[in-house]
Design a protein around this motif. Structure first.
Motif: not given
Length: 353
Positions: A341-345, A214-217, A260
């Motif tokens: 952004w959502k779920n940036r982690g 979940g660490d999308f960034e 994303w």
């Protein structure tokens, strides 16, 4: 740094012991006997009463790699008498059956425990049991646990540097990336801290794992670094290897990453610029495709960096209201979200700037 790293060796040994014990305790037909702790080794024992088998696993204190004695019945002629084979680092040898007397396949657990204690009470005992003691080895550089341990499918892997203070090399990192959750995390931390020590393809699993976490960034950042570093390999490397791999990853991971990041075009462009700046100052991997000159390789790297530079990005993705509105409209038409952004982690590490 060289020298022995006893703490790391002990931790690796303990994790491998626990992983294998968990496998054997859930294996159908096998029963775990009490663990024996001697001065120089720890012994795990398992027996399968129905098949008249037993496995004795010794974990020496002075070596991460285990030794195994596998006990079976001799067969139809003498089903109660034991036969045995010793397995170690890349070798296996038979055992003098007279040493196993009077223990039989149907002997009590206590008799088996006594036998195991006798075999492993001294590490030299194993080489004395082997038919060819001169070739029976105990190597600290062995890693293939599944070749020695019964039923071990590789939930934990030895790397080969457990008994030293050395950082992992590329081959060892590959083993770590196939290992336990803790080993994969350690490999991931090392690779992002030392991107110049690895082929760009090593970043692929890092990116995939960051997405899964979940660490999308962070995943997007390293994907954009990977794009820059993999392009010279795709251009000058093998068509079936480097080029095909890059195309496959861009077709699979690319949509997830860009899908994303693209919800906020300005943030996406800034992240790509940050990745470009970081990549340009990070050490470059020393390898290059076979047959490519140093000058040609340097030119390919420079070209890739130019293709992904801030100037190029500003032309391709301008901070222009009409461009951004058109991009957002296209995303909405494709059912994709638009906005921050959502779920940036986890945030990016400050050193990645």
């Amino acid at each position: 740094m060289g020298g022995k790293n006893v703490a790391r060796s002990s931790a690796a040994r303990a994790e491998a012991m626990a992983a294998h014990d968990a496998v054997m305790r859930t294996a159908p037909g096998w029963v775990a006997l009490p663990r024996i702790v001697l001065k120089g080794t720890t012994i795990d024992m398992y027996r399968a009463p129905a098949s008249r088998q037993a496995e004795l696993i010794a974990w020496p204190v002075k070596s991460t790699f285990p030794n195994r004695v596998s006990l079976t019945g001799l067969g139809d002629d003498e089903p109660d008498r034991l036969d045995a084979r010793i397995f170690g680092c890349g070798v296996s040898n038979g055992v003098d059956r007279d040493f196993l007397e009077p223990v039989r396949t149907d002997s009590s657990d206590s008799a088996l425990i006594t036998l195991a204690t006798g075999i492993f009470s001294d590490q030299t005992m194993i080489s004395q049991l082997a038919e060819d003691e001169d070739t029976f080895g105990f190597g600290d550089d062995c890693t293939a646990l599944d070749q020695v341990l019964p039923g071990f499918a590789g939930s934990y892997s030895f790397v080969g540097n457990e008994f030293s203070g050395m950082s992992p090399n590329e081959a060892q990192l590959e083993i770590m990336q196939r290992g336990s959750v803790a080993q994969r995390a350690a490999a991931r931390r090392f690779i992002v801290a030392h991107p110049g020590d690895v082929h760009p393809s090593a970043l692929i699993q890092v990116i995939s794992e960051l997405v899964a976490l979940g660490d999308f960034e962070r995943a997007a950042f390293w994907y954009y670094v990977w794009q820059i570093r993999s392009e010279p390999w795709a251009r000058l490397g093998s068509r079936d290897g480097d080029a095909a791999l890059r195309g496959a990853i861009r077709a699979t991971l690319g949509p997830a990453i860009n899908g994303w990041a693209g919800s906020d075009m300005i943030a996406m462009t800034n992240l790509m610029k940050q990745a470009s700046t970081f990549e340009a100052r990070a050490p470059v991997y020393s390898g290059r495709p076979a047959g490519v000159s140093a000058a040609a390789w340097a030119a390919a790297i420079a070209r890739s960096r130019a293709d992904h530079s801030a100037r190029t990005l500003d032309r391709a993705m301008p901070n222009d209201p009409k461009f951004i509105d058109d991009a957002d409209k296209a995303r909405r038409q494709n059912g994709l979200s638009v906005g921050p952004w959502k779920n940036r982690g986890q945030p990016l590490d400050p050193s990645w700037r």
